[in-house]
Design a protein around this motif. Structure first.
Motif, PDB file in Angstrom:
ATOM      1  N   UNK A  73      31.759 -19.149 -13.721  1.00 16.65           N
ATOM      2  CA  UNK A  73      32.531 -20.104 -14.507  1.00 16.65           C
ATOM      3  C   UNK A  73      31.566 -20.876 -15.395  1.00 16.65           C
ATOM      4  N   UNK A  74      32.018 -21.292 -16.533  1.00 16.12           N
ATOM      5  CA  UNK A  74      31.171 -22.082 -17.425  1.00 16.12           C
ATOM      6  C   UNK A  74      30.390 -21.267 -18.427  1.00 16.12           C
ATOM      7  N   UNK A  75      30.480 -19.942 -18.344  1.00 16.82           N
ATOM      8  CA  UNK A  75      29.734 -19.094 -19.286  1.00 16.82           C
ATOM      9  C   UNK A  75      30.190 -19.362 -20.714  1.00 16.82           C
ATOM     10  N   UNK A  76      31.492 -19.513 -20.926  1.00 18.35           N
ATOM     11  CA  UNK A  76      32.010 -19.793 -22.278  1.00 18.35           C
ATOM     12  C   UNK A  76      31.475 -21.108 -22.823  1.00 18.35           C
ATOM     13  N   UNK A  77      31.310 -22.102 -21.945  1.00 18.36           N
ATOM     14  CA  UNK A  77      30.743 -23.386 -22.365  1.00 18.36           C
ATOM     15  C   UNK A  77      29.310 -23.236 -22.845  1.00 18.36           C
ATOM     16  N   UNK A  78      28.513 -22.447 -22.130  1.00 21.50           N
ATOM     17  CA  UNK A  78      27.128 -22.209 -22.531  1.00 21.50           C
ATOM     18  C   UNK A  78      27.062 -21.444 -23.846  1.00 21.50           C
ATOM     19  N   UNK A 106      19.789 -18.499 -25.471  1.00 18.72           N
ATOM     20  CA  UNK A 106      19.600 -17.189 -24.846  1.00 18.72           C
ATOM     21  C   UNK A 106      20.940 -16.581 -24.428  1.00 18.72           C
ATOM     22  N   UNK A 107      21.784 -17.373 -23.786  1.00 15.93           N
ATOM     23  CA  UNK A 107      23.089 -16.867 -23.333  1.00 15.93           C
ATOM     24  C   UNK A 107      23.948 -16.478 -24.538  1.00 15.93           C
ATOM     25  N   UNK A 108      23.891 -17.268 -25.595  1.00 14.98           N
ATOM     26  CA  UNK A 108      24.635 -16.943 -26.806  1.00 14.98           C
ATOM     27  C   UNK A 108      24.174 -15.606 -27.381  1.00 14.98           C
TER      28      UNK A 108
END
Length: 189
Positions: A73-78, A106-108
């Motif tokens: 959870x929270x991947x979209x926020x990052x 990096x995640x983006x």
């Protein structure tokens, strides 16, 4: 998370004894599209010559990703945070980011390459390119060490390993990408 911003009108700030007014703070919030600023402070990151910048402490509202931590959870926020930071770098607003900003970038970048359902930060390292604490009195946090290179590795969806290099100035690059197959991991080119 800490970020360092360029100052648009240095002369006006100097005439106001280097104090940010409420109007200036609201203008900064609007320009950078972050409503969750906890603290504003001015810093000098110009060893040998003044380079006055604004150091912002942001309240992310996201679970910080520690080494060995897995998030679903929270991947979209990052990813969203990474997109905002990327835009600000392209508009020459941001001078430097900290490790959390590097994580968002990096995640983006990884999200542009593949869908992320599960993410685990495996390892991270910071190479400090310059320490200004001895040169410029009073600097704190990121303004003490604004020039860094971050190396982070992630396991994505239990099948891909990404090693990412991130400059504190916003440049992000995939150093290596490995993919799990029947024989172990192979490097993806």
């Amino acid at each position: 998370m800490e970020i360092i911003l360029n100052i648009d009108n240095y002369e006006a700030l100097e005439s106001n004894n280097f104090v940010l007014s409420t109007i200036e703070k609201d203008k900064i919030k609007k320009q950078i599209d972050f409503g969750n600023i906890k603290k504003y402070s001015l810093a000098n990151i110009g060893p040998g010559a003044d380079w006055i910048v604004i150091l912002l402490l942001l309240d992310l509202g996201l679970q910080l990703i520690k080494v060995g931590a897995e998030i679903n959870d929270g991947i979209d926020g990052w990813i969203g945070l990474g997109k905002k930071l990327h835009k600000l770098f392209h508009r020459n607003r941001i001078v430097s980011i900290d490790n959390d900003g590097a994580t968002a970038l990096a995640i983006n970048l990884i999200a542009k390459k593949q869908e992320i359902a599960r993410l685990e930060k495996i390892e991270e390292s910071t190479i400090k390119l310059a320490d200004l604490s001895g040169m410029i009195h009073g600097n704190k946090g990121l303004s003490k060490e604004p020039y860094n290179y971050y190396i982070q590795s992630y396991c994505i969806n239990n099948s891909d390993i990404y090693v990412i290099g991130i400059k504190s100035t916003g440049e992000v690059k995939i150093i290596k990408h490995f993919v799990l197959n029947n024989h172990g991991f192979e490097e993806k080119r």
